[in-house]
Write a protein that holds these residues in place. Sequence first.
Motif, mmCIF file in Angstrom:
data_model
loop_
_atom_site.group_PDB
_atom_site.id
_atom_site.type_symbol
_atom_site.label_atom_id
_atom_site.label_comp_id
_atom_site.label_asym_id
_atom_site.label_seq_id
_atom_site.Cartn_x
_atom_site.Cartn_y
_atom_site.Cartn_z
ATOM 1 N N UNK A 634 16.657 1.372 15.930
ATOM 2 C CA UNK A 634 16.965 1.771 17.301
ATOM 3 C C UNK A 634 17.439 3.215 17.319
ATOM 4 N N UNK A 635 17.076 3.976 18.336
ATOM 5 C CA UNK A 635 17.360 5.411 18.353
ATOM 6 C C UNK A 635 18.848 5.731 18.393
ATOM 7 N N UNK A 636 19.649 4.901 19.100
ATOM 8 C CA UNK A 636 21.067 5.248 19.220
ATOM 9 C C UNK A 636 21.768 5.227 17.869
ATOM 10 N N UNK A 637 21.287 4.424 16.918
ATOM 11 C CA UNK A 637 21.863 4.419 15.569
ATOM 12 C C UNK A 637 21.830 5.811 14.965
ATOM 13 N N UNK A 638 20.662 6.449 15.045
ATOM 14 C CA UNK A 638 20.495 7.779 14.457
ATOM 15 C C UNK A 638 21.215 8.831 15.276
ATOM 16 N N UNK A 639 21.309 8.610 16.584
ATOM 17 C CA UNK A 639 22.034 9.558 17.433
ATOM 18 C C UNK A 639 23.513 9.572 17.054
ATOM 19 N N UNK A 640 24.111 8.390 16.888
ATOM 20 C CA UNK A 640 25.531 8.304 16.540
ATOM 21 C C UNK A 640 25.797 8.983 15.197
ATOM 22 N N UNK A 652 23.608 17.977 6.993
ATOM 23 C CA UNK A 652 22.731 17.869 8.166
ATOM 24 C C UNK A 652 21.557 16.934 7.946
ATOM 25 N N UNK A 653 21.533 16.228 6.818
ATOM 26 C CA UNK A 653 20.433 15.306 6.569
ATOM 27 C C UNK A 653 20.262 14.286 7.673
ATOM 28 N N UNK A 654 21.336 13.578 8.085
ATOM 29 C CA UNK A 654 21.177 12.617 9.181
ATOM 30 C C UNK A 654 20.744 13.263 10.491
ATOM 31 N N UNK A 655 21.100 14.541 10.704
ATOM 32 C CA UNK A 655 20.706 15.221 11.952
ATOM 33 C C UNK A 655 19.195 15.416 11.984
ATOM 34 N N UNK A 656 18.642 15.903 10.878
ATOM 35 C CA UNK A 656 17.189 16.121 10.848
ATOM 36 C C UNK A 656 16.439 14.799 10.927
ATOM 37 N N UNK A 657 16.986 13.769 10.278
ATOM 38 C CA UNK A 657 16.360 12.451 10.389
ATOM 39 C C UNK A 657 16.369 11.973 11.831
ATOM 40 N N UNK A 658 17.520 12.146 12.487
ATOM 41 C CA UNK A 658 17.627 11.725 13.888
ATOM 42 C C UNK A 658 16.656 12.506 14.767
ATOM 43 N N UNK A 659 16.498 13.804 14.521
ATOM 44 C CA UNK A 659 15.561 14.613 15.318
ATOM 45 C C UNK A 659 14.139 14.075 15.179
ATOM 46 N N UNK A 660 13.781 13.743 13.922
ATOM 47 C CA UNK A 660 12.438 13.214 13.704
ATOM 48 C C UNK A 660 12.263 11.867 14.401
ATOM 49 N N UNK A 661 13.305 10.982 14.299
ATOM 50 C CA UNK A 661 13.217 9.673 14.943
ATOM 51 C C UNK A 661 13.131 9.819 16.453
ATOM 52 N N UNK A 662 13.968 10.698 17.027
ATOM 53 C CA UNK A 662 13.965 10.881 18.481
ATOM 54 C C UNK A 662 12.643 11.469 18.962
ATOM 55 N N UNK A 663 12.125 12.413 18.193
ATOM 56 C CA UNK A 663 10.836 12.995 18.576
ATOM 57 C C UNK A 663 9.745 11.925 18.548
ATOM 58 N N UNK A 664 9.806 11.051 17.505
ATOM 59 C CA UNK A 664 8.805 9.990 17.426
ATOM 60 C C UNK A 664 8.959 9.012 18.578
ATOM 61 N N UNK A 665 10.177 8.618 18.896
ATOM 62 C CA UNK A 665 10.401 7.711 20.021
ATOM 63 C C UNK A 665 9.961 8.354 21.335
#
Length: 694
Positions: A634-640, A652-665
């Motif tokens: 779920x996207x909010x997991x990566x956002x948090x 910043x590893x989780x930030x870049x991962x979240x950006x990729x996940x959010x872009x994909x969503x």
Amino acid sequence: MRSPRLAALELRRFGRGTLPRAALVALLVLPLLYGALYLWSFWDPYGRLDRIPVALVNEDEGATANGRRITAGDDITEGLRDSSAFDWREVSEEEARRGVEDGTYYLSLTVPADFSRRVASSSGDSPETGALRVRTNDANNYIVGQISRTVFGEVRRAASTKTSRSFLDQIFVSFSDIHGETVKAARGADKLNGGIGEAEKGSKDLAAGLKDARAGSGKLAKGLKDLHKGAGTLKDGSSKVADGTRLLAGKVNALNAEAGPFLKKNEKAIGATARFVADTAGQLREDLDALVEKAPAAAKEAREASGTLDTLHRERCEDADEPDPACPELKKAAEAVADASSVADDVSALVTGHRADLKTLDGQLATLEKQARALAGRAPHLSEDLDDAVSRVNKLNAGAGKVAAGAKKLDKGLATAETGARDLDKGVGRLKTGADDLSGGLLKLADGSEELAGGLHRGAGQIPDYDEAQRDERTEVMADPVRLVSRDLHKAPNYGTGFAPYFIPLSLWVGAMVAYMLIAPMNRRALAAGASAWRIALAGWLPVAAIGVAQTVALMAVLHWGLGLRMARTAGMVGFLFLVTACFAALVQWLNARFGAAGRILVLALLMLQLTSAGGTYPVQTSPDFFNALHPFLPMTHVVEALRRLISGGGLGPVWTACAVLAAFTAGALALTALSARRRQVWTLDRLHPELSL
């Protein structure tokens, strides 16, 4: 018409009239109700614990231990009043119980009456644990009860540490006392070792003195033996002389009866007898001279031996600071030698006391010898001197009897002296053997005392002797031996900062959800005009995305300047939130576009799933397996996770991962919305008569 223009036309509708404008303002402000308002309500609750009323009951009566007054309850009460943990209010036990029950106080802490006594018992024979009583009521507030357990845990630890410090300080003081007493014992052992060394030296001197005494007692015994032998000879000789003089007197008296005729007939026999008497008298004089000469010398040697032992006994036993262990044996030896000396003195006194008699006897013997020789010379003329001879022989007989009696008495005394001298020699021999054994034992004792002194010195060196500063340092460490040295790499300054990564995406999701209640997920004009599916999707997404950007700016402005939220990467966080609001807008748009009225329920359901599986409050591992399974998808997991790094810092590893996940969503949601738009361009009975309309 292009999608941006269609989006602008959609937003322009809100400028027509008061209600649309109010609705647009509400859309912009709504995230603040979830984000800023919620965070503001518990921004720093732990910093305001001093407003929570808590009852404090101090019933402690104090105690006395080791001469000191202990008031542990007063110390704890004073420390709590000075702290900012709670709003402490001192009340009675009954008022505290009633207050916790009716909600006047959230909880209560009671220091029992025997608390100081139990604390003081740690230094006694029967230590007891002091107990603080806590009363809570979860019906008042569950969270306060949880907080109190942490606070009271610190109170208990502080009280236990203080009590341990007092107990351990006594232990370290005891160590110092033991060290001091051990040092004293070591010094005493040194003195003992020195005394034993002197005693061992004295025992050697005693053995040497007894050796000399043994030699002297041997000489004394031998001299008395010789003297006794001479006295025996003197006794025998004097007895013979007395017998001879008696015989002579009888014969002389008989001759005197016969008178001259007999003398004329026996002139030769008389001459021979006279010569024999003369010779015997001479021998007796020589024996008497030997007795007179040897008796004083023997007495002198005995007195010297007695004096030597008396001096040795006085030096070792009477005048010494610590009497010699051999004093009893030495005393016996001195008494034995004194007895022998007394016997020798008696003999010497006998000889000396009868010196006149002996001298008289010697003179008489000399006279006897002279007269006997004269008689022998005058034997041919005895008839003329018969009368005179009878008189002289009678006198000689009387003197010889006295000499024989004195010689017998002297022989008896010398026999006793000889027996005493032999006993003395044997006793001194036993004393010398005992002195040798004593010297060997004292040598071993000296070695043992030296080892004892060394062991005590080593033991004293191993027993700690702490001064006051060292005791305080060690007591502090042992009272609280394990301390938590924590290093917070990226510390959140308060409760609100820690929860911001959770409430910010929540508010943006709600903002997007409400926005699509006012804005159609697919532009009707574009649908009516038969625009492409992608243009329809973008035309419905861009207005909400633009509103989301405005919502983000308003929310972050209030959080930063209003509540004081500090961010490690401010620009990066704002840009990331723009991506978040774009993603959330796309997801909410698709659910509304695809499922229509039911989509609003799905949006709310998806929000609930994200909130429960994102790990925004407790770690997701503490949740049931269902939420752990949803967590990564779920996207909010990566956002948090990304917002935590952007606010508090870190990699910043989780930030870049979240950006990729959010872009994909976002891309996926827009694609699904476009697919839904293509389907909406085809009219069906379901569209004409929907089963549910909201």
